[in-house]
Design an enzyme around this catalytic site. Structure first.
Site, PDB file in Angstrom:
ATOM      1  N   ASP A 101      32.770  40.085  36.817  1.00  0.00           N
ATOM      2  CA  ASP A 101      32.440  39.423  38.076  1.00  0.00           C
ATOM      3  C   ASP A 101      32.500  40.398  39.254  1.00  0.00           C
ATOM      4  OD1 ASP A 101      32.084  36.751  39.431  1.00  0.00           O
ATOM      5  OD2 ASP A 101      33.887  37.453  40.466  1.00  0.00           O
ATOM      6  N   GLU A 118      28.172  42.254  36.890  1.00  0.00           N
ATOM      7  CA  GLU A 118      27.405  41.459  37.842  1.00  0.00           C
ATOM      8  C   GLU A 118      27.009  42.372  38.995  1.00  0.00           C
ATOM      9  OE1 GLU A 118      27.442  37.780  40.925  1.00  0.00           O
ATOM     10  OE2 GLU A 118      29.287  38.848  40.487  1.00  0.00           O
TER      11      GLU A 118
END
Ligand code: NOJ
Length: 560
Positions: free
Chosen positions: A164, A243
């Protein structure tokens, strides 16, 4: 429920599942505020249920990728509770603390990035919302603790992680203030009202300048190398996908992440349609960057995820042709060179579902914006509600639509689901209704995935663009040693005649005289009938010099 649906995923034809965060969480940010990295959320059944899910997935040959949130924890995580409790506890330095807010940095979710904690009489930093304090990654103890958490799942057999928001892990060590003369809410508002190209350019510049000192700070590549080394301790094919779109995170191609997303493919110029010219430019730029890495990086394409509008909504400026365009876009992601990521529900044509009443929003970022619009910027509540509905990510996170039964078969009748079900489940956008319809979106995805699986060229072949100026269609070759495949995607609501001349085909094949020896055998056409059961594809041979395409037709042919 997840275990029950694994056979559905196998029948769809995918190889791996990326789970959004499944850890215990107060759910201020849909699980991206983790309060225990070595457990599974009790509402999902806890660790025993997770283990059963993992085993059942592996038994079916499916890999399982978890979402690893490195930048921040929940403010309810034991690490943060301890860190916050005093200035001299053993974890006092596990988060980013300051006596007074040292600058004007913003949280990209809810305004001020520094929040006061009376327990320490100090402020902590959070790039995301205040319930998501940033970890201090310069502290080696933090690294060790997080790598231990990663090992916990890798030991269990998990196949990798989606990482993330890696760009947010390190900030500018000099804490340089930003120079934008607006608050976050003010900038969001300006983004909505900017009308001229000059205003839009200013908005772009402001967005960059507001966060430039909070992103991509020094140290990230060393950190990614450390994590890669942890992963490489394990046998089998384990995978890291970041990401981020920056190919620099692939390191030399072997020593950092395996994949980063091709997000620029999703950033279409207004009004938001994917066009052949956009894809060609994107591929040229992306593949050049990847090929320049010492061990050539591998591409990774997607058109949707839990943070943005669904494919069928986002790239459909013309509602009359939305479903047709969604089919062409599915073929795009599944035929371009690279690993494709699909977002759950796109395979049945799920669309966004706007939540008109701000009181029903779950996405904290949107409720915060609604309140800021009404209270700080004096925007009319009706307009603020529209804005909040448009910017929330709830609209694309509604439950998977399994059937036409109550709650789309996701939960039993009478249960209130976490987010409302999109009412279009009753109008054929559900798995059960599409299961046996050979023309359904679901069977269209299944067919495409089958063709991809059976094609060495679609899996590994080089991308070689054809017809560089065609406005309405995209044509390219996928060239592997074992197989050569032609892909033609008609992005227009009109018939097309595609003429491939031998010279440009030769150039794409990189063998003079080769094209004249080639014929085409159609592997897939969105417009040909066929009988899956008998294996009769209903597909004829293809004349390469003149290809007639129906409106929005997708054609995949093997050359030989
Ligand atoms: C990126 C995730 O995809 C998004 O859903 C989340 O809100 C932020 N990172 C913060 O973790």
């Amino acid at each position: 429920g997840m275990i029950e649906r694994l056979d559905y995923l196998v029948a769809l034809g995918i190889d791996a599942v990326w789970l959004s965060p499944h850890f215990p969480s107060p759910n201020w940010d849909w699980g991206y505020d983790i309060s225990d990295y070595c457990a599974a959320a009790p509402e999902y059944g806890g660790l025993p249920a997770f283990r059963a899910f993992l085993d059942a997935a592996h038994a079916r040959g499916l890999h399982v990728i978890l979402d690893l949130v490195l930048n921040h924890t929940s403010d309810q995580h034991a690490w943060f509770l301890e860190s916050r409790s005093s200035r001299d506890n053993p974890k006092a330095d596990w988060y980013v603390w300051a006596d007074t807010p040292p600058n004007n940095w913003q949280s990209c979710f809810d305004g001020e990035a520094w929040t006061y904690a009376p327990e320490r009489d100090q402020y902590y930093y959070h790039y995301f919302m205040k319930q998501q304090p940033d970890l201090n990654w310069r502290n080696p103890a933090v690294r060790e603790a997080m790598w231990d958490a990663a090992r916990f799942w890798l030991d269990m057999g998990v196949d990798g992680f989606r990482l993330d928001a890696i760009g947010t892990i390190f900030e500018d060590p000099d804490l340089t203030p930003h120079t934008v003369p607006l608050t976050l809410a003010g900038l969001r508002r300006l983004s909505e009202t900017a009308a001229t190209p000059a205003e839009r350019a200013l908005v772009d510049r402001y967005w960059r300048d507001m966060f430039v000192h909070q992103l991509g700070g020094p140290g990230l590549h060393d950190l990614m190398k450390e994590l890669r080394a942890v992963l490489d301790e394990y046998p089998g094919d384990r995978m890291l996908v970041g990401e981020d779109e920056d190919v620099a995170y692939l390191g030399n191609g072997r020593d950092e992440l395996h994949l980063v997303f091709n997000f620029p493919l999703m950033r279409t110029p207004p009004p938001g349609a994917i066009t052949p010219a956009h894809v060609r430019a994107n591929q040229a730029a992306r593949l050049a960057l990847l090929d320049a890495l010492p061990a050539a990086g591998w591409p990774c394409n997607t058109l949707g995820n839990h943070d943005c509008s669904r494919v069928a909504t986002a790239f459909a400026p013309d509602p009359d042709h939305a479903a047709a365009a969604a089919r062409v876009n599915a073929a795009l992601v599944l035929t371009l060179r690279g690993t494709p990521f699909l977002y759950n529900g796109e395979e049945i044509g799920m669309t966004d579902h706007l939540i008109a009443d701000p009181a029903h929003l779950r996405d904290t970022m949107a409720t915060w914006y609604y309140d800021a619009l009404v209270n700080d910027l004096q925007v009319d509540p009706a307009e603020a509600a529209l804005r909040a509905a448009a910017m929330t990510r709830d609209k694309n996170r509604t439950p998977m639509q399994w059937s036409a039964a109550a709650n789309a078969g996701f939960s039993p009748a009478g249960v209130t689901t976490w987010l409302p079900v999109n009412p279009n489940y009753a109008a054929g956008i559900n798995v059960a209704d599409q299961e046996d319809d050979p023309e359904s979106m679901l069977n269209y995805y299944r067919r495409l995935l089958r063709v991809r699986r059976a094609s060495p060229a679609l899996q590994t072949g080089a991308y070689r663009p054809l017809k560089p100026r065609a406005r309405d269609y995209l044509a390219f070759l996928r060239a592997a040693a074992e197989q050569m495949v032609l892909v033609v995607l008609n992005y227009a609501p009109a018939r097309q005649q595609v003429r491939l001349d031998r010279r440009s085909l030769d150039a794409a094949l990189r063998t003079p005289g080769r094209a004249s020896q080639l014929g085409g055998r159609i592997l897939f056409s969105s417009h040909a009938g066929g009988d899956d059961a008998t294996g009769d594809t209903g597909l004829a041979d293809l004349q390469l010099t003149r290809i007639d395409l129906a409106p929005y037709e997708v054609l995949i042919a093997e050359l030989g």
